[in-house]
Design a protein around this motif. Sequence first.
Motif, short mmCIF file in Angstrom:
data_model
loop_
_atom_site.label_atom_id
_atom_site.label_comp_id
_atom_site.label_asym_id
_atom_site.label_seq_id
_atom_site.Cartn_x
_atom_site.Cartn_y
_atom_site.Cartn_z
N ARG A 198 0.82 -1.22 0.00
CA ARG A 198 0.00 0.00 0.00
C ARG A 198 0.85 1.26 0.00
O ARG A 198 0.42 2.31 0.49
CB ARG A 198 -0.94 -0.02 1.22
CG ARG A 198 -1.90 -1.23 1.21
CD ARG A 198 -2.78 -1.24 2.46
NE ARG A 198 -1.95 -1.25 3.66
CZ ARG A 198 -2.30 -0.69 4.82
NH1 ARG A 198 -3.47 -0.09 4.94
NH2 ARG A 198 -1.50 -0.75 5.86
N ALA A 199 2.05 1.17 -0.56
CA ALA A 199 2.94 2.35 -0.60
C ALA A 199 2.22 3.54 -1.22
O ALA A 199 1.65 3.44 -2.30
CB ALA A 199 4.19 2.02 -1.41
N GLY A 200 2.25 4.67 -0.54
CA GLY A 200 1.60 5.87 -1.08
C GLY A 200 2.33 6.40 -2.30
O GLY A 200 1.72 6.88 -3.25
N LYS A 201 3.66 6.31 -2.25
CA LYS A 201 4.47 6.77 -3.38
C LYS A 201 5.56 5.76 -3.67
O LYS A 201 6.21 5.25 -2.76
CB LYS A 201 5.10 8.13 -3.07
CG LYS A 201 4.09 9.26 -3.06
CD LYS A 201 4.65 10.60 -2.62
CE LYS A 201 3.50 11.60 -2.48
NZ LYS A 201 3.74 12.58 -1.41
N VAL A 202 5.76 5.49 -4.95
CA VAL A 202 6.89 4.68 -5.43
C VAL A 202 7.58 5.54 -6.48
O VAL A 202 7.07 5.70 -7.60
CB VAL A 202 6.41 3.35 -6.02
CG1 VAL A 202 7.60 2.52 -6.49
CG2 VAL A 202 5.56 2.57 -5.01
N ILE A 203 8.70 6.13 -6.11
CA ILE A 203 9.37 7.07 -7.01
C ILE A 203 10.72 6.48 -7.42
O ILE A 203 11.46 5.97 -6.59
CB ILE A 203 9.52 8.45 -6.33
CG1 ILE A 203 8.12 9.00 -6.00
CG2 ILE A 203 10.31 9.41 -7.21
CD1 ILE A 203 8.11 10.35 -5.33
N CYS A 204 10.98 6.53 -8.71
CA CYS A 204 12.13 5.82 -9.27
C CYS A 204 13.09 6.81 -9.93
O CYS A 204 12.67 7.81 -10.51
CB CYS A 204 11.67 4.84 -10.35
SG CYS A 204 10.32 3.79 -9.80
N CYS A 205 14.37 6.47 -9.85
CA CYS A 205 15.41 7.27 -10.48
C CYS A 205 15.98 6.49 -11.66
O CYS A 205 16.25 5.30 -11.55
CB CYS A 205 16.50 7.57 -9.46
SG CYS A 205 17.85 8.58 -10.11
N PRO A 236 18.60 14.29 -10.74
CA PRO A 236 18.10 12.93 -10.97
C PRO A 236 16.90 12.92 -11.90
O PRO A 236 16.02 13.78 -11.80
CB PRO A 236 17.71 12.46 -9.56
CG PRO A 236 17.46 13.70 -8.78
CD PRO A 236 18.37 14.75 -9.35
N THR A 237 16.87 11.95 -12.81
CA THR A 237 15.70 11.71 -13.66
C THR A 237 14.72 10.87 -12.85
O THR A 237 15.05 9.75 -12.46
CB THR A 237 16.14 10.95 -14.93
OG1 THR A 237 17.05 11.76 -15.67
CG2 THR A 237 14.93 10.60 -15.80
N LEU A 238 13.54 11.43 -12.61
CA LEU A 238 12.58 10.75 -11.73
C LEU A 238 11.29 10.41 -12.49
O LEU A 238 10.86 11.16 -13.36
CB LEU A 238 12.22 11.65 -10.54
CG LEU A 238 13.37 12.07 -9.64
CD1 LEU A 238 12.89 13.03 -8.56
CD2 LEU A 238 14.03 10.85 -8.99
N LEU A 246 26.67 5.05 -7.52
CA LEU A 246 25.45 5.86 -7.69
C LEU A 246 25.82 7.34 -7.75
O LEU A 246 26.54 7.85 -6.89
CB LEU A 246 24.49 5.64 -6.52
CG LEU A 246 23.74 4.30 -6.46
CD1 LEU A 246 22.85 4.26 -5.22
CD2 LEU A 246 22.91 4.07 -7.72
N VAL A 247 25.32 8.03 -8.76
CA VAL A 247 25.50 9.48 -8.84
C VAL A 247 24.73 10.15 -7.69
O VAL A 247 25.23 11.05 -7.02
CB VAL A 247 25.00 10.03 -10.19
CG1 VAL A 247 25.17 11.55 -10.25
CG2 VAL A 247 25.73 9.35 -11.35
N PHE A 248 23.50 9.69 -7.47
CA PHE A 248 22.66 10.21 -6.41
C PHE A 248 22.45 9.11 -5.37
O PHE A 248 21.80 8.10 -5.64
CB PHE A 248 21.31 10.69 -6.96
CG PHE A 248 21.46 11.73 -8.06
CD1 PHE A 248 21.73 13.06 -7.74
CD2 PHE A 248 21.37 11.36 -9.39
CE1 PHE A 248 21.90 14.01 -8.75
CE2 PHE A 248 21.53 12.30 -10.40
CZ PHE A 248 21.81 13.62 -10.08
N SER A 249 23.04 9.29 -4.20
CA SER A 249 22.94 8.30 -3.13
C SER A 249 21.51 8.22 -2.63
O SER A 249 20.69 9.12 -2.88
CB SER A 249 23.84 8.71 -1.97
OG SER A 249 23.29 9.88 -1.34
#
Lengths: 301, 301
Positions: free
Chosen positions: B71-78, B97-99, B218-221
């Motif tokens: 039931r994750a409210g947000k799943v945001i990917c890079c 970051p490309t999101l 990773l460029v963005f940790s």
Amino acid sequence: MKLATLRTGGNRTTAALAMEGGAYLPLPAADVGALLSDPQWRTTVAAAAGAASGTGLVHAAAVELAPLLPRAGKVICCGLNYSDHILEMGRELPEFPTLFAKYADTLTGAADTIDVYGSGSVDWEAELGVVVGMQLFRADESQAQQAIAGYTVANDVSMRDWQNRTLQWFQGKAFDASTPVGPVMVAEDSAGSGSGDGFLVRGYVNSELVQSGHTDKLVFSPARLLSYISQFTVLRPGDLVLTGTPGGVGMGMKPPRFLKDGDVLSTEIDGIGRLENTIRIHQNDGGADVRTPVTATSTKE
Amino acid sequence: MKLATLRTGGNRTTAALAMEGGAYLPLPAADVGALLSDPQWRTTVAAAAGAASGTGLVHAAAVELAPLLPRAGKVICCGLNYSDHILEMGRELPEFPTLFAKYADTLTGAADTIDVYGSGSVDWEAELGVVVGMQLFRADESQAQQAIAGYTVANDVSMRDWQNRTLQWFQGKAFDASTPVGPVMVAEDSAGSGSGDGFLVRGYVNSELVQSGHTDKLVFSPARLLSYISQFTVLRPGDLVLTGTPGGVGMGMKPPRFLKDGDVLSTEIDGIGRLENTIRIHQNDGGADVRTPVTATSTKE
């Protein structure tokens, strides 16, 4: 039939617009999405309206509008959807809809101030919103049409600097409390000349008309969009699909024009209603970023 | 400390991995996200583990794993986040970051079959997932680091045909029940050599190693990603951030290689665990689209 979600103290309630827009009749559901999860919602609303005899009505001037669908599970948006605007830009009509996602946190109320932190290029996108009324999964257009609960007004306010930082628009489209939705949902079966002949969508900045488009120019109609989306993900009652914006956004002007602190953004669809949102552009306070304590801050809804 | 979400009949429960992975100890929360919404979750888990004396344990072979955060409210990917892969492609390291976004419906369990309808170019993207443990809004990296509950394994399975139909990737990334997540979340304070030195992420197709990358590239940790995202949208306990994939995806091969019906996709991170998902590519049954009744169909979770 026009339905709204109202703020009532710390809570919310859905309500039907009554007395030709002069009053609201509160209904037994926390928001329009919750109401729509009852398959008998039309009967529920009609029965409540029939039983009301002037008692229980709340004067329209006394209510505060919450985002129409404060807990929408999915808010899916289509870009590049008005054929006249696409053709005038010299582009070909697309074969597939360009889709991107928002979350319920992105939404805000029809009269709310939109507070912007960290963006200097805030742009407007007046849009027709389609509210899902039945579960849809791999549905055809006819099924999708039957699943439309109604229509609303939205403005896909976009932070163009963030949107254009990378190829993916999401980060410029998902600022919390930046997309006003409301003031009401007009139910599909009562839209009268609205749904049948389509909708005229207009956007204003400080009363200056900046956008005007008719949904009869949509490349992908509401039913076609819902059917297409449902091929890969389930849509449920209370989900929201935004149908794209006509020409006239600030980014396309020469030179580009963006919203300034104090500007009033208005978004209007005949037969549905009007959003009126004051924009507040917050400058950073001396530092590179605006930072607030981890635990103390939340969003409006 | 390793936590999972288990299917139990028609319900779910979260559970702690016990006896060196041989058994699960059910905990009083429906899923890992619900557990994390209690700020004292570490104490709750430790107390339950201390009180258990072999009773109440469920043998690991007897459980069915649900998506870790159903039931994750947000799943945001890079996207585009491994520097070695970016540099070998001849590109410059990105400034931002490309999101892009998914919904909870996109997730599936660590051992679930992934049923694909309507795509013929199903590709893999092995990734480290970061689970949010505290509310974050406009947080700096230090605050974001403190808000990490733990790490998990994910595969951002991508329908490349849909992803490349338009410039926005969303529609190829948001097929219901297509992104396996699990088998467990390793809590940040017990990751040992894991979190400190980073994670080795590997992807396999039918036991053939196709991807291998270390998160020290990773460029963005994780903390930087959470901080960046929190500048525009609030993150809450149980939200999930995927950190991007190293080189070796099928689309980049010459000729491109995609998953076939019956292929087994495995995704592994040392110190966390392994996903193993069989791919089922469903052909359309004679018609142009696979259509099912509006009301009868839903997704797995």
